[in-house]
Design an enzyme around this catalytic site. Structure first.
Site, PDB file in Angstrom:
ATOM      1  N   ASP A   1       0.870  -1.178   0.000  1.00  0.00           N
ATOM      2  CA  ASP A   1       0.000   0.000   0.000  1.00  0.00           C
ATOM      3  C   ASP A   1       0.912   1.236   0.000  1.00  0.00           C
ATOM      4  O   ASP A   1       2.032   1.161  -0.496  1.00  0.00           O
ATOM      5  CB  ASP A   1      -0.958  -0.058   1.207  1.00  0.00           C
ATOM      6  CG  ASP A   1      -2.241   0.725   0.954  1.00  0.00           C
ATOM      7  OD1 ASP A   1      -2.149   1.909   0.582  1.00  0.00           O
ATOM      8  OD2 ASP A   1      -3.337   0.178   1.124  1.00  0.00           O
TER       9      ASP A   1
ATOM     10  N   HIS B   1       2.197   2.118  -3.179  1.00  0.00           N
ATOM     11  CA  HIS B   1       1.239   3.053  -3.782  1.00  0.00           C
ATOM     12  C   HIS B   1       1.719   4.496  -3.712  1.00  0.00           C
ATOM     13  O   HIS B   1       0.948   5.423  -3.949  1.00  0.00           O
ATOM     14  CB  HIS B   1      -0.138   2.907  -3.119  1.00  0.00           C
ATOM     15  CG  HIS B   1      -0.782   1.578  -3.376  1.00  0.00           C
ATOM     16  ND1 HIS B   1      -2.047   1.265  -2.952  1.00  0.00           N
ATOM     17  CD2 HIS B   1      -0.332   0.476  -4.029  1.00  0.00           C
ATOM     18  CE1 HIS B   1      -2.348   0.018  -3.328  1.00  0.00           C
ATOM     19  NE2 HIS B   1      -1.311  -0.469  -3.981  1.00  0.00           N
TER      20      HIS B   1
END
Ligand SMILES: *[C@@H]1O[C@H](CO)[C@@H](O)[C@H](O)[C@H]1NC(C)=O
Length: 386
Positions: A212, A235
């Site tokens: 993430d 991310h």
């Protein structure tokens, strides 16, 4: 003076001035990876915490199973160093910790340094459950600092957290340096470092490979400095998601510099829900950033609404004073710069200076909706929109 007397004096002297040291083994911890050391670690903490002189908790080499959620509570009487040479291991059965929110939790400590060591959240079972779309617990964050001041985390490795690796919440003056964070690209919600409601957090010389955000920045983050970070897979470095709540603290004075993104989903991202909120983002500087094959190198997305539960709404978050300076490299999608700002609160004071991004050896495109500002220097994006 006789040798005997000298020795005696030395012993007296050293017992008065030396830092108290607490080896977790003397509290019953065993490094076999099977014995639950939770109680032993908590006892070592409570001795250190009540020591009137600065103290060191020592965790030798080996695997130390911390089977239960462990809360290390302040305030303590003096400074504490936790020197870790070994690995703290979470239970591999995610049901044991999965609903407890946090695995290693420090509350209200002041003057804590954590040096070295590895923490292993053993998250793979939980990710498999989540990736299979089953109903699973949320997972425990590996290490969390709540309402802590003057904290240093140096040389720590965090691997395979169940959810976030490191969380800084409600803190002042935290330095995270030389940290190494590793989890697979397909591990859900394993943000590397999450900072919110905190002032004066510094992240230096840190490598983050995770599933993430490498760093996620929540409401109330102020005076945050991020320098020499490697991010990817992951991310990106994200401010947001903001506007989760109507009454929300702003994000202010964030610097990200000398940072490299490799194969990440996003690079520099600001995102907010398309919902009303009185929050804001201001005074953000991104400087000397290298993008290597990044899907959305520069993105502001104020239309975030994954569950489509915000029809006709517009984000209340006011974004102003965001500078992108000396941003180079490659985009893995056509649009390298995307500003999709709120119709009711357009972005103001966006500055692009020396931004050179390419897609398949051609200038990447840019796209601006409700965004105002200037570009200067060499800005190599097709159809530049500022
Ligand atoms: C912004 O934050 C940095 C630390 O990241 C700090 O040194 C600086 O003083 C802050 N600036 C303002 C105006 O508060």
């Amino acid at each position: 003076m006789s040798v005997f007397k000298a020795c005696l004096l030395f012993l007296l002297f050293s017992s008065v001035t030396a830092n108290a040291a607490y080896n977790v083994m003397s509290f019953g911890a065993r490094s076999d990876g099977n014995t639950d050391c939770t109680e032993a670690f908590l006892k070592a903490w409570s001795s250190a915490c009540s020591s009137v002189s600065p103290s060191t908790i020592y965790v030798p080499k080996g695997r130390w199973l911390i089977k239960n959620a462990a809360v290390f509570r302040g305030l303590c009487k003096s400074k504490i160093v936790i020197q870790i040479d070994g690995t703290l291991v979470a239970p591999s059965d995610y049901r044991v910790l999965g609903s407890s929110g946090n695995w290693l939790l420090f509350i209200q400590v002041s003057g804590l340094s954590v040096f070295g060591g590895t923490i292993d959240g053993q998250g793979s079972g939980l990710w498999a459950c989540r990736n299979a779309g089953k109903s699973c617990p949320e997972g425990a964050r590996s290490i969390t600092f709540n309402y802590a001041n003057n904290v240093v985390i140096s040389g720590l490795t965090s691997i395979n957290s169940q959810s976030m690796h490191i969380v800084v919440n409600g803190c002042n003056n935290v330095v995270i340096k030389g940290v190494n964070i590793v989890a697979p690209e397909q591990s859900p919600n394993t943000d590397g470092i999450h900072v919110q409601r905190s002032t004066g957090v510094t992240i230096l010389d840190t490598s983050i490979k995770t599933g993430d955000d490498c760093v996620s920045i929540g409401p109330g983050a102020r005076n945050l400095w991020i320098e020499r970070v490697g991010c990817g897979p992951g991310h990106g470095i994200s401010i947001g998601s903001l506007a989760r709540d109507l009454n929300e603290d702003g994000v202010q004075n964030v610097t990200v510099k000398d940072t490299i993104f490799t194969g990440t989903q996003n690079g520099l991202r600001i995102k907010s829900w398309a919902r009303p909120s009185n929050g804001f983002v201001k005074g953000i500087l991104y400087q000397k950033i290298l993008m290597k094959n990044v899907n959305n190198p520069i993105i502001i997305d104020q239309k975030y609404c994954p569950d489509n539960n915000c029809p006709h709404q517009s984000s209340g978050i006011k974004i102003s004073g965001v500078t992108y300076q000396n941003i180079h490299g490659t985009s893995s999608s056509e649009v390298g710069v995307k500003f999709d700002c709120s119709p009711s609160n357009p972005c103001r004071g966006i500055t692009l200076n020396d931004v050179m991004l390419t897609f398949l050896n051609k200038p990447a495109q840019s796209s601006c909706v409700n965004a105002g500002g200037t570009s200067s220097g060499l800005v190599l994006t097709g159809g530049r929109c500022l």
